[in-house]
Design a protein around this motif. Structure first.
Motif, PDB file in Angstrom:
ATOM      1  N   HIS A   6      -4.498   4.234 -21.897  1.00 26.91           N
ATOM      2  CA  HIS A   6      -5.264   5.479 -21.909  1.00 26.91           C
ATOM      3  C   HIS A   6      -6.465   5.451 -20.963  1.00 26.91           C
ATOM      4  CE1 HIS A   6      -2.681   6.287 -25.293  1.00 26.91           C
ATOM      5  NE2 HIS A   6      -3.176   5.244 -25.936  1.00 26.91           N
ATOM      6  N   ARG A   7      -6.448   4.511 -20.018  1.00 29.00           N
ATOM      7  CA  ARG A   7      -7.397   4.548 -18.905  1.00 29.00           C
ATOM      8  C   ARG A   7      -6.580   4.695 -17.634  1.00 29.00           C
ATOM      9  NH1 ARG A   7      -8.748   2.293 -23.852  1.00 29.00           N
ATOM     10  NH2 ARG A   7     -10.999   2.277 -24.139  1.00 29.00           N
ATOM     11  N   ALA A   8      -7.065   5.486 -16.706  1.00 29.77           N
ATOM     12  CA  ALA A   8      -6.308   5.781 -15.487  1.00 29.77           C
ATOM     13  C   ALA A   8      -6.905   5.014 -14.313  1.00 29.77           C
ATOM     14  CB  ALA A   8      -6.328   7.285 -15.205  1.00 29.77           C
ATOM     15  N   GLY A   9      -6.035   4.389 -13.543  1.00 29.45           N
ATOM     16  CA  GLY A   9      -6.466   3.646 -12.369  1.00 29.45           C
ATOM     17  C   GLY A   9      -6.200   4.439 -11.101  1.00 29.45           C
ATOM     18  N   TRP A  10      -7.222   4.578 -10.267  1.00 30.72           N
ATOM     19  CA  TRP A  10      -7.107   5.355  -9.029  1.00 30.72           C
ATOM     20  C   TRP A  10      -7.059   4.420  -7.830  1.00 30.72           C
ATOM     21  CZ3 TRP A  10      -5.687   9.248  -6.334  1.00 30.72           C
ATOM     22  CH2 TRP A  10      -6.234   9.509  -5.079  1.00 30.72           C
ATOM     23  N   LEU A  11      -6.086   4.652  -6.952  1.00 30.63           N
ATOM     24  CA  LEU A  11      -5.968   3.931  -5.688  1.00 30.63           C
ATOM     25  C   LEU A  11      -5.881   4.951  -4.567  1.00 30.63           C
ATOM     26  CD1 LEU A  11      -3.309   1.298  -6.792  1.00 30.63           C
ATOM     27  CD2 LEU A  11      -5.614   0.741  -5.986  1.00 30.63           C
ATOM     28  N   PRO A  12      -6.853   4.985  -3.663  1.00 29.74           N
ATOM     29  CA  PRO A  12      -6.806   5.956  -2.563  1.00 29.74           C
ATOM     30  C   PRO A  12      -5.675   5.641  -1.592  1.00 29.74           C
ATOM     31  CG  PRO A  12      -8.637   4.429  -2.274  1.00 29.74           C
ATOM     32  CD  PRO A  12      -8.053   4.139  -3.617  1.00 29.74           C
ATOM     33  N   PRO A  13      -5.292   6.593  -0.758  1.00 30.94           N
ATOM     34  CA  PRO A  13      -4.214   6.346   0.201  1.00 30.94           C
ATOM     35  C   PRO A  13      -4.517   5.139   1.089  1.00 30.94           C
ATOM     36  CG  PRO A  13      -4.790   8.676   0.157  1.00 30.94           C
ATOM     37  CD  PRO A  13      -5.822   7.966  -0.653  1.00 30.94           C
ATOM     38  N   GLY A  14      -3.503   4.314   1.312  1.00 30.38           N
ATOM     39  CA  GLY A  14      -3.641   3.173   2.213  1.00 30.38           C
ATOM     40  C   GLY A  14      -4.334   1.971   1.618  1.00 30.38           C
ATOM     41  N   SER A  20       0.859  -1.184   0.000  1.00 31.63           N
ATOM     42  CA  SER A  20       0.000   0.000   0.000  1.00 31.63           C
ATOM     43  C   SER A  20       0.895   1.234   0.000  1.00 31.63           C
ATOM     44  CB  SER A  20      -0.940   0.006   1.212  1.00 31.63           C
ATOM     45  OG  SER A  20      -0.191   0.059   2.419  1.00 31.63           O
ATOM     46  N   HIS A  21       0.292   2.410  -0.227  1.00 33.11           N
ATOM     47  CA  HIS A  21       1.048   3.658  -0.269  1.00 33.11           C
ATOM     48  C   HIS A  21       0.430   4.671   0.686  1.00 33.11           C
ATOM     49  CE1 HIS A  21       2.989   2.100  -3.813  1.00 33.11           C
ATOM     50  NE2 HIS A  21       1.848   2.049  -4.493  1.00 33.11           N
ATOM     51  N   VAL A  22       1.269   5.535   1.223  1.00 32.67           N
ATOM     52  CA  VAL A  22       0.779   6.651   2.025  1.00 32.67           C
ATOM     53  C   VAL A  22      -0.016   7.613   1.147  1.00 32.67           C
ATOM     54  CG1 VAL A  22       1.487   8.693   3.339  1.00 32.67           C
ATOM     55  CG2 VAL A  22       2.596   6.488   3.770  1.00 32.67           C
ATOM     56  N   ARG A  23       0.457   7.836  -0.063  1.00 37.36           N
ATOM     57  CA  ARG A  23      -0.197   8.769  -0.980  1.00 37.36           C
ATOM     58  C   ARG A  23      -1.245   8.046  -1.847  1.00 37.36           C
ATOM     59  NH1 ARG A  23       2.455  13.896  -2.887  1.00 37.36           N
ATOM     60  NH2 ARG A  23       3.776  14.516  -1.149  1.00 37.36           N
ATOM     61  N   GLY A  24      -2.210   8.811  -2.310  1.00 40.35           N
ATOM     62  CA  GLY A  24      -3.100   8.312  -3.341  1.00 40.35           C
ATOM     63  C   GLY A  24      -2.342   8.207  -4.649  1.00 40.35           C
ATOM     64  N   GLN A  25      -2.721   7.253  -5.488  1.00 38.19           N
ATOM     65  CA  GLN A  25      -1.988   6.994  -6.718  1.00 38.19           C
ATOM     66  C   GLN A  25      -2.932   6.911  -7.902  1.00 38.19           C
ATOM     67  OE1 GLN A  25      -0.067   3.144  -6.854  1.00 38.19           O
ATOM     68  NE2 GLN A  25       1.356   3.760  -8.449  1.00 38.19           N
ATOM     69  N   LEU A  26      -2.602   7.639  -8.969  1.00 36.38           N
ATOM     70  CA  LEU A  26      -3.316   7.560 -10.239  1.00 36.38           C
ATOM     71  C   LEU A  26      -2.308   7.135 -11.289  1.00 36.38           C
ATOM     72  CD1 LEU A  26      -6.166   8.298 -11.560  1.00 36.38           C
ATOM     73  CD2 LEU A  26      -4.984  10.351 -12.383  1.00 36.38           C
ATOM     74  N   MET A  27      -2.528   5.996 -11.933  1.00 39.93           N
ATOM     75  CA  MET A  27      -1.562   5.480 -12.907  1.00 39.93           C
ATOM     76  C   MET A  27      -2.230   5.270 -14.250  1.00 39.93           C
ATOM     77  SD  MET A  27      -1.118   1.517 -11.665  1.00 39.93           S
ATOM     78  CE  MET A  27      -1.601   1.710  -9.956  1.00 39.93           C
ATOM     79  N   CYS A  28      -1.432   5.426 -15.317  1.00 33.56           N
ATOM     80  CA  CYS A  28      -1.941   5.254 -16.672  1.00 33.56           C
ATOM     81  C   CYS A  28      -0.801   4.770 -17.556  1.00 33.56           C
ATOM     82  CB  CYS A  28      -2.488   6.584 -17.197  1.00 33.56           C
ATOM     83  SG  CYS A  28      -3.174   6.499 -18.869  1.00 33.56           S
ATOM     84  N   VAL A  29      -1.074   3.803 -18.429  1.00 32.80           N
ATOM     85  CA  VAL A  29      -0.063   3.338 -19.378  1.00 32.80           C
ATOM     86  C   VAL A  29      -0.508   3.671 -20.796  1.00 32.80           C
ATOM     87  CG1 VAL A  29       0.837   1.524 -17.896  1.00 32.80           C
ATOM     88  CG2 VAL A  29      -1.075   1.010 -19.429  1.00 32.80           C
ATOM     89  N   GLU A  30       0.475   3.845 -21.684  1.00 35.96           N
ATOM     90  CA  GLU A  30       0.186   4.175 -23.076  1.00 35.96           C
ATOM     91  C   GLU A  30       0.247   2.953 -23.973  1.00 35.96           C
ATOM     92  OE1 GLU A  30       3.011   7.315 -23.771  1.00 35.96           O
ATOM     93  OE2 GLU A  30       1.603   8.831 -23.016  1.00 35.96           O
ATOM     94  N   SER A  31       0.655   1.816 -23.428  1.00 37.56           N
ATOM     95  CA  SER A  31       0.672   0.551 -24.156  1.00 37.56           C
ATOM     96  C   SER A  31       0.595  -0.571 -23.134  1.00 37.56           C
ATOM     97  CB  SER A  31       1.945   0.420 -24.995  1.00 37.56           C
ATOM     98  OG  SER A  31       3.095   0.403 -24.155  1.00 37.56           O
ATOM     99  N   GLY A  32       0.275  -1.778 -23.587  1.00 42.57           N
ATOM    100  CA  GLY A  32       0.221  -2.905 -22.663  1.00 42.57           C
ATOM    101  C   GLY A  32      -1.012  -2.879 -21.778  1.00 42.57           C
ATOM    102  N   LEU A  33      -0.874  -3.427 -20.579  1.00 42.22           N
ATOM    103  CA  LEU A  33      -2.019  -3.592 -19.689  1.00 42.22           C
ATOM    104  C   LEU A  33      -1.530  -3.663 -18.247  1.00 42.22           C
ATOM    105  CD1 LEU A  33      -5.216  -4.588 -20.286  1.00 42.22           C
ATOM    106  CD2 LEU A  33      -4.353  -6.568 -19.078  1.00 42.22           C
TER     107      LEU A  33
END
Length: 266
Positions: free
Chosen positions: A72-80, A44-57
């Motif tokens: 080109h879809r962004a995944g959101w993970l809230p803190p913790g 897990s992370h202390v910070r919230g995380q938004l990740m996105c890739v331009e190729s692959g999965l």
């Protein structure tokens, strides 16, 4: 003796510092958010995380279910949020890290959103900011717009929730292991030592989907993973128990708004 290279700071665990830190990433050994093809176990992370890739999965799993993150879809993970990640063939992308106090207006659960041109343009600009410097007034204004864009972004149906009831979870895991099975709801209920009525009633209560909808969603996420690896549509259709590829393509288009051949194109 040559100087030893200092390890890169893990900004995801930094509660202080700038409220917004952006990392533009690739598969290079010095990338701050390493991509390529790899797996990262539960963390897990202390910070919230938004990740996105331009190729692959990217396949993100939490204790509540799993999410598929195509290009080109962004995944959101809230803190913790405890999660594990499997990355397949991702050569470039970006990672936004938000301090906990900046996440107040964002979803409290993991989700997938579309990455709009406006969002990507702001992320690209923020990636040039010094990662340890306080934000200027202009940067704070842009961060506020970025947060508004995230809060209002429509969620994409790329989530497979998992039930917690022991009997339902056993059935769900068995379905995932036999995605081509032609068993009916009644037969799966019998397999799980419960009545068909109980399975029909409890599954929506625990997952928000009917049993039939959940099976379709499980097949879609499986198909997306295989498409990202370059597998043929006909082979994927067969692995999911479809009589013909055209039946699978129709289901895919109906569910995700594009054919399998078009879905991964920008």
């Amino acid at each position: 003796m040559p100087e030893q290279q200092q390890p890169m700071p893990d900004f995801s665990e930094q509660a202080d510092g700038p409220p917004l830190i952006v990392q533009w990433s690739d598969d290079g050994p010095e990338s701050q958010f390493r991509l390529g093809t790899r797996e990262v176990d539960w963390h897990s992370h202390v910070r919230g995380q938004l990740m996105c890739v331009e190729s692959g999965l990217v396949h993100v799993r939490t204790r509540q279910g799993s999410w598929i993150l195509p290009p080109h879809r962004a995944g959101w993970l809230p803190p913790g949020q405890e999660h594990k990640v499997a990355i397949s063939g991702a050569m470039s992308g970006w990672n936004v890290l938000l301090a906990p106090e900046a996440c107040a207006g964002l979803p409290g659960q993991a989700c997938v959103i579309g990455s709009s041109e406006v969002l990507v343009a702001m992320v690209r600009r923020a990636a040039r900011w010094p990662q340890q410097a306080p934000l200027t007034v202009a940067q704070q204004r842009m961060m506020a717009v970025l947060l508004d864009e995230l809060a209002e972004a429509p969620k994409e149906a790329l989530h497979l929730p998992m039930p917690t009831d022991r009997r339902l979870l056993a059935v769900a895991n068995a379905v995932l292991a036999q995605l081509d099975s032609q068993r009916t709801l009644q037969q799966w209920a019998q397999w799980g030592a419960m009545s068909a009525r109980t399975l029909s009633r409890l599954f929506p209560a625990e997952t928000g989907m009917s049993f039939a909808q959940w099976r379709t969603q499980a097949g879609l996420l499986h198909a997306l993973e295989r498409l990202a690896h370059g597998d043929a549509v006909a082979d994927i259709a067969h692995s999911l128990g479809y009589a013909t590829p055209s039946n699978f393509i129709a289901m895919f288009r109906r569910s995700l708004g594009a054919s399998p051949g078009r879905y991964f194109k920008p």
